[in-house]
Motif scaffolding. Structure first.
Motif, PDB file in Angstrom:
ATOM      1  N   THR A  23       0.821  -1.214   0.000  1.00 29.58           N
ATOM      2  CA  THR A  23       0.000   0.000   0.000  1.00 29.58           C
ATOM      3  C   THR A  23       0.858   1.268   0.000  1.00 29.58           C
ATOM      4  O   THR A  23       0.355   2.347  -0.299  1.00 29.58           O
ATOM      5  CB  THR A  23      -0.950   0.044   1.225  1.00 29.58           C
ATOM      6  N   LYS A  24       2.138   1.138   0.309  1.00 23.73           N
ATOM      7  CA  LYS A  24       3.043   2.302   0.301  1.00 23.73           C
ATOM      8  C   LYS A  24       3.527   2.631  -1.115  1.00 23.73           C
ATOM      9  O   LYS A  24       4.098   3.687  -1.345  1.00 23.73           O
ATOM     10  CB  LYS A  24       4.266   2.053   1.189  1.00 23.73           C
ATOM     11  N   LEU A  25       3.290   1.729  -2.077  1.00 24.41           N
ATOM     12  CA  LEU A  25       3.709   1.971  -3.457  1.00 24.41           C
ATOM     13  C   LEU A  25       2.761   2.914  -4.194  1.00 24.41           C
ATOM     14  O   LEU A  25       3.166   3.609  -5.114  1.00 24.41           O
ATOM     15  CB  LEU A  25       3.802   0.655  -4.230  1.00 24.41           C
ATOM     16  N   SER A  26       1.492   2.903  -3.796  1.00 20.17           N
ATOM     17  CA  SER A  26       0.515   3.749  -4.474  1.00 20.17           C
ATOM     18  C   SER A  26      -0.673   4.000  -3.544  1.00 20.17           C
ATOM     19  O   SER A  26      -1.132   3.080  -2.866  1.00 20.17           O
ATOM     20  CB  SER A  26       0.018   3.071  -5.750  1.00 20.17           C
ATOM     21  N   PRO A  27      -1.198   5.226  -3.545  1.00 19.26           N
ATOM     22  CA  PRO A  27      -2.395   5.490  -2.739  1.00 19.26           C
ATOM     23  C   PRO A  27      -3.642   4.789  -3.294  1.00 19.26           C
ATOM     24  O   PRO A  27      -4.655   4.715  -2.621  1.00 19.26           O
ATOM     25  CB  PRO A  27      -2.541   7.019  -2.801  1.00 19.26           C
ATOM     26  N   MET A  28      -3.550   4.269  -4.505  1.00 23.64           N
ATOM     27  CA  MET A  28      -4.687   3.549  -5.107  1.00 23.64           C
ATOM     28  C   MET A  28      -4.854   2.149  -4.516  1.00 23.64           C
ATOM     29  O   MET A  28      -5.928   1.567  -4.607  1.00 23.64           O
ATOM     30  CB  MET A  28      -4.499   3.433  -6.621  1.00 23.64           C
ATOM     31  N   ILE A  29      -3.787   1.604  -3.941  1.00 21.34           N
ATOM     32  CA  ILE A  29      -3.869   0.270  -3.350  1.00 21.34           C
ATOM     33  C   ILE A  29      -4.064   0.455  -1.854  1.00 21.34           C
ATOM     34  O   ILE A  29      -3.180   0.929  -1.153  1.00 21.34           O
ATOM     35  CB  ILE A  29      -2.599  -0.555  -3.656  1.00 21.34           C
ATOM     36  N   ARG A  30      -5.277   0.085  -1.383  1.00 22.02           N
ATOM     37  CA  ARG A  30      -5.634   0.266   0.025  1.00 22.02           C
ATOM     38  C   ARG A  30      -6.159  -1.035   0.603  1.00 22.02           C
ATOM     39  O   ARG A  30      -6.651  -1.889  -0.117  1.00 22.02           O
ATOM     40  CB  ARG A  30      -6.736   1.323   0.141  1.00 22.02           C
ATOM     41  N   TYR A  31      -6.060  -1.130   1.914  1.00 29.60           N
ATOM     42  CA  TYR A  31      -6.615  -2.296   2.589  1.00 29.60           C
ATOM     43  C   TYR A  31      -8.130  -2.306   2.439  1.00 29.60           C
ATOM     44  O   TYR A  31      -8.766  -1.252   2.448  1.00 29.60           O
ATOM     45  CB  TYR A  31      -6.231  -2.310   4.073  1.00 29.60           C
ATOM     46  N   ASN A  32      -8.697  -3.487   2.305  1.00 32.02           N
ATOM     47  CA  ASN A  32     -10.134  -3.643   2.136  1.00 32.02           C
ATOM     48  C   ASN A  32     -10.827  -3.335   3.467  1.00 32.02           C
ATOM     49  O   ASN A  32     -10.476  -3.904   4.490  1.00 32.02           O
ATOM     50  CB  ASN A  32     -10.476  -5.063   1.705  1.00 32.02           C
ATOM     51  N   SER A  33     -11.794  -2.442   3.439  1.00 31.06           N
ATOM     52  CA  SER A  33     -12.566  -2.114   4.641  1.00 31.06           C
ATOM     53  C   SER A  33     -13.820  -2.969   4.652  1.00 31.06           C
ATOM     54  O   SER A  33     -14.591  -2.944   3.688  1.00 31.06           O
ATOM     55  CB  SER A  33     -12.957  -0.635   4.642  1.00 31.06           C
ATOM     56  N   PRO A  34     -14.043  -3.719   5.730  1.00 32.72           N
ATOM     57  CA  PRO A  34     -15.240  -4.573   5.794  1.00 32.72           C
ATOM     58  C   PRO A  34     -16.513  -3.742   5.666  1.00 32.72           C
ATOM     59  O   PRO A  34     -16.629  -2.678   6.266  1.00 32.72           O
ATOM     60  CB  PRO A  34     -15.154  -5.221   7.177  1.00 32.72           C
ATOM     61  N   GLY A  35     -17.429  -4.223   4.863  1.00 33.49           N
ATOM     62  CA  GLY A  35     -18.710  -3.557   4.688  1.00 33.49           C
ATOM     63  C   GLY A  35     -18.701  -2.408   3.702  1.00 33.49           C
ATOM     64  O   GLY A  35     -19.737  -1.842   3.400  1.00 33.49           O
ATOM     65  N   LYS A  36     -17.539  -2.049   3.190  1.00 34.95           N
ATOM     66  CA  LYS A  36     -17.457  -0.953   2.214  1.00 34.95           C
ATOM     67  C   LYS A  36     -17.169  -1.533   0.837  1.00 34.95           C
ATOM     68  O   LYS A  36     -16.467  -2.530   0.716  1.00 34.95           O
ATOM     69  CB  LYS A  36     -16.365   0.034   2.603  1.00 34.95           C
ATOM     70  N   PRO A  37     -17.704  -0.904  -0.212  1.00 33.43           N
ATOM     71  CA  PRO A  37     -17.435  -1.410  -1.573  1.00 33.43           C
ATOM     72  C   PRO A  37     -15.958  -1.278  -1.927  1.00 33.43           C
ATOM     73  O   PRO A  37     -15.273  -0.371  -1.467  1.00 33.43           O
ATOM     74  CB  PRO A  37     -18.304  -0.524  -2.472  1.00 33.43           C
ATOM     75  N   VAL A  38     -15.497  -2.212  -2.741  1.00 36.73           N
ATOM     76  CA  VAL A  38     -14.097  -2.233  -3.165  1.00 36.73           C
ATOM     77  C   VAL A  38     -14.012  -1.651  -4.576  1.00 36.73           C
ATOM     78  O   VAL A  38     -14.763  -2.042  -5.455  1.00 36.73           O
ATOM     79  CB  VAL A  38     -13.551  -3.675  -3.155  1.00 36.73           C
ATOM     80  N   SER A  39     -13.096  -0.728  -4.776  1.00 37.51           N
ATOM     81  CA  SER A  39     -12.900  -0.148  -6.095  1.00 37.51           C
ATOM     82  C   SER A  39     -12.033  -1.085  -6.935  1.00 37.51           C
ATOM     83  O   SER A  39     -10.920  -1.426  -6.525  1.00 37.51           O
ATOM     84  CB  SER A  39     -12.216   1.210  -5.983  1.00 37.51           C
ATOM     85  N   PRO A  40     -12.503  -1.511  -8.105  1.00 41.79           N
ATOM     86  CA  PRO A  40     -11.708  -2.415  -8.935  1.00 41.79           C
ATOM     87  C   PRO A  40     -10.528  -1.735  -9.628  1.00 41.79           C
ATOM     88  O   PRO A  40      -9.686  -2.391 -10.214  1.00 41.79           O
ATOM     89  CB  PRO A  40     -12.709  -2.941  -9.965  1.00 41.79           C
ATOM     90  N   SER A  41     -10.423  -0.412  -9.535  1.00 37.36           N
ATOM     91  CA  SER A  41      -9.366   0.299 -10.262  1.00 37.36           C
ATOM     92  C   SER A  41      -7.975   0.026  -9.705  1.00 37.36           C
ATOM     93  O   SER A  41      -6.984   0.223 -10.406  1.00 37.36           O
ATOM     94  CB  SER A  41      -9.648   1.799 -10.274  1.00 37.36           C
ATOM     95  N   TRP A  42      -7.860  -0.459  -8.474  1.00 35.74           N
ATOM     96  CA  TRP A  42      -6.537  -0.723  -7.910  1.00 35.74           C
ATOM     97  C   TRP A  42      -5.839  -1.845  -8.658  1.00 35.74           C
ATOM     98  O   TRP A  42      -4.613  -1.893  -8.703  1.00 35.74           O
ATOM     99  CB  TRP A  42      -6.607  -1.029  -6.411  1.00 35.74           C
ATOM    100  N   VAL A  43      -6.606  -2.740  -9.283  1.00 28.39           N
ATOM    101  CA  VAL A  43      -6.020  -3.869 -10.002  1.00 28.39           C
ATOM    102  C   VAL A  43      -5.174  -3.375 -11.173  1.00 28.39           C
ATOM    103  O   VAL A  43      -4.084  -3.883 -11.426  1.00 28.39           O
ATOM    104  CB  VAL A  43      -7.116  -4.852 -10.479  1.00 28.39           C
ATOM    105  N   GLN A  44      -5.651  -2.355 -11.891  1.00 28.38           N
ATOM    106  CA  GLN A  44      -4.887  -1.793 -13.010  1.00 28.38           C
ATOM    107  C   GLN A  44      -3.597  -1.154 -12.509  1.00 28.38           C
ATOM    108  O   GLN A  44      -2.544  -1.281 -13.132  1.00 28.38           O
ATOM    109  CB  GLN A  44      -5.735  -0.770 -13.776  1.00 28.38           C
ATOM    110  N   VAL A  45      -3.664  -0.482 -11.383  1.00 28.80           N
ATOM    111  CA  VAL A  45      -2.465   0.134 -10.795  1.00 28.80           C
ATOM    112  C   VAL A  45      -1.471  -0.960 -10.406  1.00 28.80           C
ATOM    113  O   VAL A  45      -0.270  -0.839 -10.660  1.00 28.80           O
ATOM    114  CB  VAL A  45      -2.839   1.003  -9.574  1.00 28.80           C
ATOM    115  N   TYR A  46      -1.977  -2.025  -9.822  1.00 29.76           N
ATOM    116  CA  TYR A  46      -1.111  -3.147  -9.448  1.00 29.76           C
ATOM    117  C   TYR A  46      -0.443  -3.742 -10.692  1.00 29.76           C
ATOM    118  O   TYR A  46       0.747  -4.028 -10.696  1.00 29.76           O
ATOM    119  CB  TYR A  46      -1.917  -4.207  -8.706  1.00 29.76           C
ATOM    120  N   ARG A  47      -1.227  -3.895 -11.768  1.00 26.44           N
ATOM    121  CA  ARG A  47      -0.684  -4.428 -13.022  1.00 26.44           C
ATOM    122  C   ARG A  47       0.467  -3.551 -13.530  1.00 26.44           C
ATOM    123  O   ARG A  47       1.511  -4.047 -13.944  1.00 26.44           O
ATOM    124  CB  ARG A  47      -1.789  -4.509 -14.079  1.00 26.44           C
ATOM    125  N   GLU A  48       0.277  -2.242 -13.493  1.00 29.32           N
ATOM    126  CA  GLU A  48       1.325  -1.321 -13.948  1.00 29.32           C
ATOM    127  C   GLU A  48       2.560  -1.389 -13.044  1.00 29.32           C
ATOM    128  O   GLU A  48       3.690  -1.361 -13.536  1.00 29.32           O
ATOM    129  CB  GLU A  48       0.774   0.099 -14.004  1.00 29.32           C
TER     130      GLU A  48
END
Length: 173
Positions: free
Chosen positions: A124-149
């Motif tokens: 999570t320190k590599l990009s602010p787009m990659i965050r820990y999953n918060s229980p009960g909150k929706p997950v943004s799928p956009s972090w996957v593209q950042v991870y791929r890059e």
């Protein structure tokens, strides 16, 4: 080109992702189940008028992937595989981080090496787009593209640091 071993590994990783995300599919099925009683059959009717309508069929397809499975694979033009992983937007970041840093999988080494070089022990320190999953909150799928890059950059970083380019250059002289 994927060989039999790579396909088997991808299949295993996909099954693991789907097992972890089965709760999502069950929730979707429960949500849709409510609509079962509201379905009405479309009955053919006779018509006395005709209306000409143009439409572009285009490229129609139906895609259903409730898990949003992403195969992250980095391969060069000689089909050398440098990185391979399978994730979903709901992949637990803690598990991904642990898999990268503590796993013995050589296919995750480039990311591990880049993080070690940068002195980072948490993805999570590599990009602010990659965050820990918060229980009960929706997950943004956009972090996957950042991870791929990030994986692509880590692979390039690893190649530049480890490949013996000077030996080839000296041979050409």
């Amino acid at each position: 080109m994927l060989d039999g071993e790579a396909l088997a590994q991808i299949k295993e990783l996909m099954e693991r992702c789907m097992e972890n995300d089965m709760i999502l599919l069950d929730a979707l099925r429960k949500e849709i189940g409510i609509l079962r009683g509201n379905v009405r059959r479309i009955i053919p009717r006779s018509a006395t008028s005709i209306s000409l309508v143009a439409t572009d069929g285009g490229n129609n397809k139906l895609k259903f992937d409730p898990f949003l499975v992403q195969i992250i694979r980095v391969v060069d033009s000689s089909n050398n595989e440098y990185y391979m992983d399978v994730i979903t937007p709901t992949t637990k970041i803690e598990e991904l981080n642990s898999r990268i840093l503590n796993g013995n999988d050589s296919k995750l080494n480039s990311m591990k090496k880049m993080m070690e070089y940068l002195g980072i022990k948490d993805i999570t320190k590599l990009s602010p787009m990659i965050r820990y999953n918060s229980p009960g909150k929706p997950v943004s799928p956009s972090w996957v593209q950042v991870y791929r890059e990030l994986v692509e950059w880590a692979t390039l970083f690893s190649i530049i640091r480890e490949k013996d380019f000077w030996h080839r250059y000296a041979y050409c002289l």
